[in-house]
Enzyme design. Sequence first.
Site, short mmCIF file in Angstrom:
data_model
loop_
_atom_site.label_atom_id
_atom_site.label_comp_id
_atom_site.label_asym_id
_atom_site.label_seq_id
_atom_site.Cartn_x
_atom_site.Cartn_y
_atom_site.Cartn_z
N ASP A 29 44.04 30.27 45.71
CA ASP A 29 44.56 30.02 44.35
C ASP A 29 45.40 28.75 44.18
OD1 ASP A 29 43.38 32.47 44.10
OD2 ASP A 29 45.17 33.57 43.49
N GLU A 77 42.12 32.64 40.95
CA GLU A 77 42.39 33.84 40.14
C GLU A 77 42.10 33.51 38.68
OE1 GLU A 77 46.33 35.55 40.52
OE2 GLU A 77 46.01 36.90 38.83
N LYS A 134 38.14 35.42 41.53
CA LYS A 134 38.65 36.78 41.66
C LYS A 134 39.47 37.17 40.43
CE LYS A 134 42.63 35.42 44.53
NZ LYS A 134 43.74 35.94 43.73
N LYS A 137 44.54 40.18 42.43
CA LYS A 137 45.41 39.46 43.35
C LYS A 137 44.74 39.33 44.72
CE LYS A 137 48.47 39.28 40.09
NZ LYS A 137 48.38 38.08 39.22
N VAL A 162 48.80 30.15 47.53
CA VAL A 162 49.92 30.72 46.77
C VAL A 162 49.49 32.01 46.08
CG1 VAL A 162 50.92 28.45 46.40
CG2 VAL A 162 49.36 29.35 44.68
N CYS A 167 49.27 36.95 45.98
CA CYS A 167 47.84 36.88 46.34
C CYS A 167 47.59 36.67 47.82
CB CYS A 167 47.15 35.82 45.49
SG CYS A 167 47.08 36.34 43.76
N GLN A 207 56.25 44.57 63.41
CA GLN A 207 55.62 45.70 64.12
C GLN A 207 54.41 45.24 64.94
OE1 GLN A 207 55.68 49.51 61.76
NE2 GLN A 207 55.79 48.04 60.07
C1 C5J Z 1 48.91 34.49 42.83
C2 C5J Z 1 50.18 35.38 41.00
N1 C5J Z 1 47.89 33.66 43.09
N2 C5J Z 1 51.33 35.19 41.61
N3 C5J Z 1 49.01 34.96 41.55
O1 C5J Z 1 49.72 34.78 43.69
O2 C5J Z 1 50.14 35.92 39.91
#
Ligand code: C5J
Length: 229
Positions: A29, A77, A134, A137, A162, A167, A207
């Site tokens: 993204d 996204e 997509k 997320k 990001v 995401c 973990q």
């Molecule tokens: C992503 C969002 N790409 N934060 N989208 O993390 O809405």
Amino acid sequence: MITNTIRTVDAEPYSFEFDPRTCALLIIDMQRDFLESGGFGEILGNDVSQLRRTIEPNRKLLAAWRSLSLQVIHTREGHRTDLADLPAAKRMRGRGKRCIGDPGPLGRILVRGEAGHDFIPELYPVPGEPIIDKPGKGAFWATDLHAIMQNRGIKQLIVTGVTTEVCVNTTVREANDRGYDCLVLSDCVGSYFPEFHDMGLKMIKAQGGIFGWVADSTKVLSALNGGQP
Ligand code: C5J
């Protein structure tokens, strides 16, 4: 040309070993709506400079990956122009003056084909690099990412993009449940909230690496370069 040598990355919670031929770089993204002024992120009240620090390390890593003809996958996204794939709950989330699908300075927010939905120019895909559109997320939900990875023999992912806790984290968790190893690069992922970034990385490597591994891109570049910086 890359040889089939297994590479070892100095990572947390322990070394990440990968075969470059079956490990894809998954860039999540890196879109104008999240990283540029006037986009969705800024409309929500966020400081986009928190994300823009990831551009240069991503650019360097992508150049190295491409120079070795390794596999790269990009995600975006966004939603259909008729918003038929946008759940009402997602549209209303944030309760802002402007929601997904509304007009903004970079076109309709998070709608496919609009300026804000496009990739930032610094990390623009080249022909042959799959683009995963997509609606959610996670990059596996309602997409053909898993099929593409199976068809191309991809077993591991180096994940950048990001945002760290949204995401990136959701995709890493989805990948983990499908049996893929994920190495997340701390300098190549970013959040509008530094504390969420830190915690998002901690959750991945806690973990014994419950969802994957964490390193920075210099460690991957060095591993690709036979251990040289
Ligand atoms: C992503 C969002 N790409 N934060 N989208 O993390 O809405």
